[in-house]
Design a protein around this motif. Structure first.
Motif, short mmCIF file in Angstrom:
data_model
loop_
_atom_site.label_atom_id
_atom_site.label_comp_id
_atom_site.label_asym_id
_atom_site.label_seq_id
_atom_site.Cartn_x
_atom_site.Cartn_y
_atom_site.Cartn_z
N ARG A 71 0.89 -1.35 -0.07
CA ARG A 71 0.10 0.13 0.05
C ARG A 71 0.97 1.28 0.01
O ARG A 71 2.06 1.18 0.80
N ASP A 72 0.75 2.01 -0.92
CA ASP A 72 1.37 3.27 -1.03
C ASP A 72 1.24 4.50 -0.06
O ASP A 72 0.13 4.08 0.64
N GLU A 73 1.82 5.24 0.20
CA GLU A 73 1.39 6.58 1.05
C GLU A 73 0.11 6.88 0.90
O GLU A 73 -0.64 7.61 1.85
N ASP A 74 -0.48 6.96 -0.29
CA ASP A 74 -1.84 7.72 -0.67
C ASP A 74 -2.92 6.29 -0.36
O ASP A 74 -3.98 6.79 -0.34
N GLY A 75 -2.51 5.23 0.03
CA GLY A 75 -3.40 4.20 0.20
C GLY A 75 -3.85 3.35 -0.79
O GLY A 75 -4.63 2.25 -0.53
N ALA A 76 -3.30 3.31 -1.90
CA ALA A 76 -3.71 2.38 -3.13
C ALA A 76 -2.97 1.35 -2.95
O ALA A 76 -1.67 1.29 -2.46
N LEU A 77 -3.31 0.20 -3.20
CA LEU A 77 -2.95 -1.29 -3.14
C LEU A 77 -2.20 -1.48 -4.54
O LEU A 77 -2.71 -1.21 -5.60
N LYS A 78 -1.49 -2.36 -4.23
CA LYS A 78 -0.63 -3.07 -5.68
C LYS A 78 -0.48 -4.50 -4.99
O LYS A 78 -0.20 -5.03 -3.78
N ALA A 79 -0.87 -5.61 -6.08
CA ALA A 79 -0.12 -6.91 -5.80
C ALA A 79 0.72 -7.47 -6.87
O ALA A 79 0.54 -6.97 -8.09
N TYR A 80 1.61 -8.26 -6.34
CA TYR A 80 2.58 -9.06 -7.46
C TYR A 80 2.44 -10.44 -7.10
O TYR A 80 2.50 -11.05 -5.94
#
Length: 143
Positions: A71-80
């Motif tokens: 989760r970035d500082e803006d709250g957006a999620l990423k998955a790998y």
């Protein structure tokens, strides 16, 4: 008189001792299962857990599903996918936001999927991820 081999008994024994060790080295470079196929990542959406498990600026490794979510500082999620792009080994260690492959030491940034340390040269495969009803759901990348 027959020609005599130039290989001494000692040379032959050394070769016999090294052969199994060389085989282990080759086995370490192959993917789990010995068939060259990488361990599975989600082929359908999978519920990974509570959305609160991944803090801003952090990452969580879901070993059972071969997925890392950040989760970035803006709250957006990423998955790998956590299947190493070097030899197909499942990555089982996360230090901060750095994934470490147990097979050859490749390292990846869990936030971007990019290679941080070789021998891998290709980034991790990105997966789709979303928060639904307070739960993190990841799956194959949307086309």
């Amino acid at each position: 008189m027959p020609a005599r081999s130039s290989a001494s008994r000692r040379t032959v024994l050394r070769g016999a001792a090294v052969a199994p060790v060389a085989g282990l080295g080759l086995a370490a470079c192959s993917a789990p299962g010995g068939n060259g196929a990488a361990a599975a990542t989600p082929t359908a959406p999978v519920d990974l857990g509570a959305e609160t498990e991944v803090a801003k600026g952090g990452a969580k490794l879901y070993r059972d599903h071969n997925v890392v979510v950040s989760r970035d500082e803006d709250g957006a999620l990423k998955a790998y996918s956590t299947i190493c792009t070097h030899a197909g080994c499942p990555i089982n260690k996360l230090q901060g936001t750095t994934l470490i492959c147990p097979c050859h030491g490749s390292q990846f940034d869990a936030v971007t999927g990019k290679v941080v340390r070789a021998p891998a040269t290709v980034p991790l495969n990105e997966l789709s991820v979303k928060a639904t009803n307070g739960r993190i759901v990841a799956g194959p990348a949307a086309d």
